[in-house]
Structures are given as C-alpha cells and as structure tokens.
Design an enzyme around this catalytic site. Structure first.
Site, PDB file in Angstrom:
ATOM      1  N   ASP A 142      -6.141  -4.305  -1.479  1.00  0.00           N
ATOM      2  CA  ASP A 142      -5.059  -3.840  -0.609  1.00  0.00           C
ATOM      3  C   ASP A 142      -4.263  -4.983   0.028  1.00  0.00           C
ATOM      4  O   ASP A 142      -4.827  -5.890   0.639  1.00  0.00           O
ATOM      5  CB  ASP A 142      -5.666  -2.968   0.493  1.00  0.00           C
ATOM      6  N   SER A 186       0.828  -1.202   0.000  1.00  0.00           N
ATOM      7  CA  SER A 186       0.000   0.000   0.000  1.00  0.00           C
ATOM      8  C   SER A 186       0.868   1.260   0.000  1.00  0.00           C
ATOM      9  O   SER A 186       1.623   1.489  -0.937  1.00  0.00           O
ATOM     10  CB  SER A 186      -0.967  -0.048   1.186  1.00  0.00           C
TER      11      SER A 186
END
Length: 324
Positions: free
Chosen positions: A206, A94
């Site tokens: 994610d 991320s």
C-alpha cells in the site's frame, strides 16, 4: 469500493484463520508482475517540461488513500467538473488510485459513481491461504482493468500514476505504465490483508505507508498547480479504549504525522470529513460523495480569492464563478 459490512468481517476472519493454520507452508515465490516502479528522483528526471505557458498552468489532481472513504473523491470530481477544472495529471494512492485510474482513463464522474455503486464487495474478495495475507487482490485488479477497458496507463487520455511502497526499500514508488489493474492492486495492498505484489526487484504494498497524499509525485511529473484531496486525516477518529480502537487511533496518528508535511505542499487541499467503516448503506455513500463535493467547492472558492489571475490560469470556463 463497495461498503464494509459484517459479512465481510466474518469472511476475512475465516480467511485469516485459514492462513494461520496453513502457516509457512504457503510462502512459495510468485511470478513477478510486469510492473516498473520508479522512485521520485527517476520520475523528476524524466518529467516532460510543461508547455502550457503562463496562459494556463499544468494542473495535477492528487487523490489520497483512505479505504471506503474513497466515495468522497467522486464528489470532488463533480465539483471540479462544475468549476471548469480539468487536470492534466492525476496521481492516486490506494482508494485514490482506484478513482484516479477510472478518471484518467476518460470516465466521467457520473460513470465512476455508477460503477462504484454497482460493484459487489463479494466479487472483489478473493481469499487465499498465504502467509503474506488473506486476499490476493487480483479480483480488484480485474475489476479496475474492466472499468478502464484494459487500456495501458501510458495510453490514458490524462497522465496517471499510482503510488505504492517498495517493501524492501521502504520508499514510495510510482507506477505509471502497464496494467492499471496491477498498479492499483499494488497501491492498495494493505499489509497483512492483501498479499504483497511481486515485481522483478522485490514486492510492493500500500502506497499510504509512505505517501498517503502523493503531492510530491505530482510535482515530479511536472505539475505547476496541485489540488490534493485528503479523505483520511481530517475525518472523525475512532474513540474508546478497546484494543481495536486503540490500534486504529495509533495507526491514524502515525499515518497522518508522516503525511502532513507533504499535504502542506499542495496549492489547494480539499479535506472532507468522512467516517470510514460506517459507509455501509446507499445514503451513507451519498453522504460521503456530498461531503467531498461540498469540501471541494469551499476549498476551490477560497483558493480563487487571493490570486484571481493565477486561478484563471488553472480553470477552464465552468458553470460557477469564484464569487458564486
């Protein structure tokens, strides 16, 4: 990496309302991206044998996820540069993948800091009417490709991998070829906010869901020595009993319970205490960078004391010594 602010909340809220109104009318299939995610077993099997020998170990820098706390990663890079540590491998999740891609592409920490400060949040917000999320994430991908000069990941000066989560199998996967922008788009696709990124066999979201601080992927890529950075679990937590605070506290606890065992496998863990949503001004951004810098210096000095010989096999000539 521009700070979170009220205007952003209102913009996202408007997008969410539009998505709810649209309902399932926008669930049409999207064209798969040219991504080739690999499981950790596949990465380990294909990892090259380290060739540095006892004189210098293969060093990996692992940058964890944590949203706008990612400014702290820039301070960590500063400290590593001063210490004479140049990693051979960079792995990120991320926000850590954003900074990691820029660094692995050859950008100096000062240039990364400048790029992070200059980008406008509004330029990264690409609202969409979709049942899968309220943002496409393509603007972030385009920005990353611009910053990295559209060089494919496999041609970066340093080996790099972005970690995402396969939505169908719920397993962590590594993206280490092709477009850096698309890889980061997948690695940072927060469920419910950013539309999942399609690839040939499924969808990616994610990486923080399954590997917040991806130490194990760094080992699988051939690292002998892993320096990991956690910007999420050791920072201040939300307080209060209002619904948003309670939800955030629960999500924080769950994420960190999943991540703690993997983080413990790092040789050095740098964990600056960074507050997330408050990073909305230049002084707060500098505070996050400074927190990363100071935490890194302290952790690196502590790591050098019990095993000086191994430490010398990790670092290259720098500007400060372990005893400084």
């Amino acid at each position: 990496m521009k700070p979170f602010n009220t205007r952003y909340v209102l913009t996202v809220g408007a997008g969410l309302a539009a998505a709810v109104i649209a309902g399932c009318a926008s669930t049409r299939a999207t064209e798969p991206y040219g991504l080739s995610p690999r499981l950790i077993s596949e990465v380990r099997h294909a990892a090259p044998v380290a060739s540095h020998g006892p004189a210098r170990q293969t060093v990996a820098l692992v940058l964890g996820g944590g949203g706008l706390r990612g400014f702290a990663h820039i301070g960590v890079l500063r400290a590593l540069e001063e210490a004479g540590i140049k990693p051979d491998i960079v792995v990120g999740t991320s926000a850590g993948a954003v900074v990691g891609a820029a660094y692995a592409s050859g950008m100096a920490p000062a240039r990364i800091e400048s790029a992070a400060r200059d980008v406008k949040l509004s330029s990264l917000v690409d609202l969409t009417v979709s049942a899968g999320g309220i943002m496409r994430g393509k603007s972030l991908a385009n920005w990353v490709d611009t910053v990295t000069s559209s060089v494919p990941i496999e041609k970066f000066p340093l080996r790099f991998g972005a970690v995402a989560t396969d939505l169908e199998t719920a397993q962590a996967v590594l993206l280490d070829t092709g477009s850096a922008g698309s890889a980061i788009q997948a690695s940072a696709a927060v469920p419910g906010v950013t539309v999942p990124v399609p690839y040939k066999k499924g969808h990616l979201v994610d990486g923080g869901i399954t590997s917040l601080v991806p130490v194990r992927f760094a080992r699988a890529m051939g690292a002998d020595y892993v320096i990991a950075v956690d910007i999420f679990c050791h920072g201040p937590r939300s307080e209060g009993l209002a619904a948003p605070s309670v939800i955030h506290r629960v999500m924080h606890a769950q994420s960190c319970l999943v991540a703690k065992h993997e983080m413990a496998e790092a040789d050095v863990l740098i964990a600056p205490a960074v507050r997330g949503p408050g990073i909305s001004a230049k002084d707060e951004q500098e505070g996050a960078i400074l927190a990363g810098y100071e935490a890194a210096r302290a952790a690196l000095k502590a790591a050098s004391r019990p095993s000086p010989a191994r430490w010398q096999a990790v670092r290259r000539p720098g500007t400060w010594s372990a005893s400084a």
